[in-house]
Design a protein around this motif. Structure first.
Motif, short mmCIF file in Angstrom:
data_model
loop_
_atom_site.label_atom_id
_atom_site.label_comp_id
_atom_site.label_asym_id
_atom_site.label_seq_id
_atom_site.Cartn_x
_atom_site.Cartn_y
_atom_site.Cartn_z
N LEU A 1 0.82 -1.20 0.00
CA LEU A 1 0.00 0.00 0.00
C LEU A 1 0.86 1.26 0.00
O LEU A 1 0.43 2.31 -0.45
N ALA A 2 2.08 1.12 0.51
CA ALA A 2 2.87 2.31 0.83
C ALA A 2 3.30 3.09 -0.40
O ALA A 2 3.54 4.29 -0.32
N HIS A 3 3.39 2.43 -1.54
CA HIS A 3 4.06 3.08 -2.65
C HIS A 3 3.13 3.84 -3.59
O HIS A 3 3.59 4.62 -4.42
N THR A 4 1.85 3.57 -3.51
CA THR A 4 0.90 4.30 -4.34
C THR A 4 -0.40 4.45 -3.55
O THR A 4 -0.52 3.96 -2.43
N THR A 5 -1.37 5.08 -4.17
CA THR A 5 -2.65 5.23 -3.49
C THR A 5 -3.49 3.96 -3.63
O THR A 5 -4.54 3.85 -3.02
N SER A 6 -3.03 3.02 -4.47
CA SER A 6 -3.83 1.79 -4.67
C SER A 6 -3.14 0.60 -4.01
O SER A 6 -1.94 0.62 -3.76
N ASP A 7 -3.93 -0.43 -3.81
CA ASP A 7 -3.39 -1.68 -3.28
C ASP A 7 -2.79 -2.46 -4.46
O ASP A 7 -3.50 -2.91 -5.36
N LEU A 8 -1.49 -2.62 -4.42
CA LEU A 8 -0.81 -3.21 -5.59
C LEU A 8 -1.11 -4.69 -5.76
O LEU A 8 -0.78 -5.29 -6.77
N ARG A 9 -1.77 -5.28 -4.73
CA ARG A 9 -2.13 -6.70 -4.86
C ARG A 9 -3.41 -6.88 -5.68
O ARG A 9 -3.79 -8.00 -5.97
N ASN A 10 -4.02 -5.77 -6.03
CA ASN A 10 -5.34 -5.89 -6.66
C ASN A 10 -5.29 -5.45 -8.13
O ASN A 10 -4.28 -4.95 -8.61
N TYR A 11 -6.39 -5.63 -8.83
CA TYR A 11 -6.51 -5.17 -10.21
C TYR A 11 -6.28 -3.66 -10.31
O TYR A 11 -6.36 -2.95 -9.33
N GLY A 12 -6.06 -3.20 -11.55
CA GLY A 12 -6.00 -1.76 -11.79
C GLY A 12 -4.65 -1.28 -12.24
O GLY A 12 -3.70 -2.04 -12.42
N MET A 13 -4.56 0.02 -12.45
CA MET A 13 -3.35 0.71 -12.90
C MET A 13 -2.81 0.10 -14.21
O MET A 13 -1.69 -0.42 -14.26
N LEU A 14 -3.62 0.20 -15.22
CA LEU A 14 -3.29 -0.42 -16.51
C LEU A 14 -1.92 -0.04 -17.05
O LEU A 14 -1.24 -0.85 -17.69
N GLY A 15 -1.53 1.20 -16.82
CA GLY A 15 -0.25 1.67 -17.37
C GLY A 15 0.93 1.48 -16.43
O GLY A 15 2.03 1.94 -16.72
N GLY A 16 0.71 0.80 -15.31
CA GLY A 16 1.83 0.52 -14.40
C GLY A 16 1.91 1.51 -13.25
O GLY A 16 1.22 2.54 -13.25
N GLY B 1 -5.09 -5.27 -15.53
CA GLY B 1 -3.98 -4.66 -14.79
C GLY B 1 -2.74 -5.52 -14.90
O GLY B 1 -2.82 -6.75 -14.97
N PRO B 2 -1.56 -4.87 -14.95
CA PRO B 2 -0.30 -5.63 -15.04
C PRO B 2 0.11 -6.19 -13.68
O PRO B 2 -0.53 -5.91 -12.67
N ASP B 3 1.21 -6.92 -13.67
CA ASP B 3 1.74 -7.46 -12.42
C ASP B 3 2.50 -6.32 -11.70
O ASP B 3 3.69 -6.11 -11.91
N LYS B 4 1.79 -5.63 -10.85
CA LYS B 4 2.37 -4.43 -10.20
C LYS B 4 3.36 -4.82 -9.10
O LYS B 4 4.22 -4.04 -8.73
N LEU B 5 3.20 -6.04 -8.57
CA LEU B 5 4.15 -6.45 -7.53
C LEU B 5 5.54 -6.68 -8.14
O LEU B 5 6.56 -6.36 -7.53
#
Ligand code: PLP
Length: 421
Positions: A65-80, A284-288
């Motif tokens: 959670l710390a690095h963006t406003t979204s939960d990186l474990r979840n869908y979303g942020m199509l552009g990374g 959504g891409p693999d944000k992790l």
């Protein structure tokens, strides 16, 4: 070693028989060596093992959670995630607002990009310019999608720009050009400043013509005098040509091959089209994995420091192959080869009509090389003279024997050719 051109028929016969005896000795060893794989060696990959540990939920439970406003474990942020976009923008020498970080493979992005563009083309017989020798998988994409390919020679400064300009500016069916602008696969060539500027100033007959700029080897230097490449994006903006490029890159040959992160850069107008299309085939891409790369490399300086360690492993391998080529074939005046400052390949050019025969003789003697014709559209080397050598994967001992066998096989192929003439 005598120049082959000075040998008469008997001299050539004797030269060929000597090489045949040498090759028979190699064959008797039943070797199984491979100089065809343009991929990182296990010890290069070991340098990135820390990537597996940087996401440590025990010591930092809020990491996701710390690095963006979204939960990186979840869908979303199509552009990374923004940090990965900034990292890849620095690598690609572009504005971070012009980058999308997508999956694990730039080839995948390139395929999708050409396929997406193709749907909008109105002409019946679209064409792509293919600088040769070039990357076989680029040509595979365009062949698979039914796009006609037109060869243009690569010289010391990049593709022959007189021919490129003539084709792009006069033929509305020419919709794209493949480019590997730094340490080309397999040419090893980096485009000169003038070449980059001429690309940026193209005024295509087709308004939807695009430059497909695959900067796969942007930071893959292993020499003290690395090549420098101008930023295509900056030059296009200066030339008031903001929509003409797609730039691609990945960390496949920086971190893990197929386990890295890949990106595309283009104008906001082009990215908006990509984003709307992407929404149909990805949530959504693999944000992790993106976060892992950001934490591991931190910034471009971190990537460069990492690549300096890889260079220590790669440099002796290129030096070994080049030394063997020089000592075995140096005086023959019957072949030339590249001396790249980085990248993954040495490009060998023999006499016309020798590449397929050399590669076949190597195969009979236990050495696998990239297939003859692979660096050309439709697998057709018009002169049958280019051989792609990939020194990074094998160990030094394997590499030395494999390059000796290559040289011996080439001596036979060259002598046969000259005798036939
Ligand atoms: C020029 C070039 N582009 C792209 C790739 C593949 O990149 P990725 O692993 O990101 O799909 C390679 C791999 O050899 C390459 O040589």
């Amino acid at each position: 070693m005598p120049s082959l051109a000075t040998l008469d028929k008997d001299g050539l016969e004797a030269f060929k028989e000597g090489a045949e005896r040498e090759l028979a000795d190699f064959k008797a060893q039943s070797l199984s060596l491979n100089m065809s794989r343009g991929k990182p060696s296990p010890d290069q990959l070991d340098l990135s093992l820390g990537l597996l540990d940087v996401l440590d939920s025990q010591s930092d439970p809020g990491l996701y959670l710390a690095h963006t406003t979204s939960d990186l474990r979840n869908y979303g942020m199509l552009g990374g995630i923004p940090q990965a976009r900034a990292l890849m923008a620095a690598l690609m020498d572009v504005d971070p607002d012009h980058v999308m970080v997508l999956g694990n493979s730039s080839l995948n992005i390139m395929y999708d990009t050409v396929a997406r563009e193709l749907r909008a083309w109105s002409c019946a017989a679209p064409k792509f310019i293919c600088p040769v020798p070039g990357y076989d998988r680029h040509f595979g994409v365009t062949e698979h999608l039914g796009i006609e390919m037109v060869n243009v020679e690569i010289g010391p400064d990049g593709p022959d720009m007189d021919v490129v300009e003539q084709l792009v500016q006069n033929d509305p069916d020419v919709k794209g050009i493949w480019c590997v602008p730094k340490y080309g696969n397999p040419s090893g060539i980096t485009y000169s400043d003038d070449t980059v500027r001429r690309f940026a100033r193209l005024r295509p007959a087709a308004p939807d013509f695009r430059i497909y700029w695959d900067n796969a080897y942007a930071v893959h230097d292993f020499s003290d005098t690395p090549d420098q490449l101008l930023s295509l994006e900056a030059e296009c903006l200066k030339a008031d040509n903001p929509d003409i490029y797609f730039i691609f890159a990945s960390t496949s040959k920086i971190s893990f091959a197929s386990g890295g992160i890949a990106a595309i850069a283009s104008s906001p107008a082009n990215l908006a089209k990509i984003e709307s299309d992407l929404s149909f085939h990805n949530i959504g891409p693999d944000k992790l994995n993106q976060l892992r790369h950001v934490l591991f490399f931190k910034d471009l300086a971190g990537i460069k420091a990492h690549m300096a360690k890889q260079a220590e492993l790669i440099r002796p391998k290129f030096a070994s192959v080049l030394a063997t080529l020089e000592s075995e074939l140096g005086g023959l005046e019957a072949a030339e080869w590249s001396h790249p400052n980085g990248g993954y390949f040495i490009c060998f050019k023999g006499l016309s009509g020798t590449a397929a025969r050399t590669i076949a003789l190597c195969a009979e003697s236990g050495v696998t090389l990239t297939g003859a014709g692979a660096p050309f559209p439709y697998h057709k080397d018009p002169e049958d003279r280019v051989i792609r050598i990939a020194p990074t994967y094998p160990g030094l001992v394997e590499l030395k024997t494999a390059s000796e066998i290559l040289c011996t096989a080439y001596k036979i192929a060259a002598a046969e050719r000259l005798l036939a003439l």
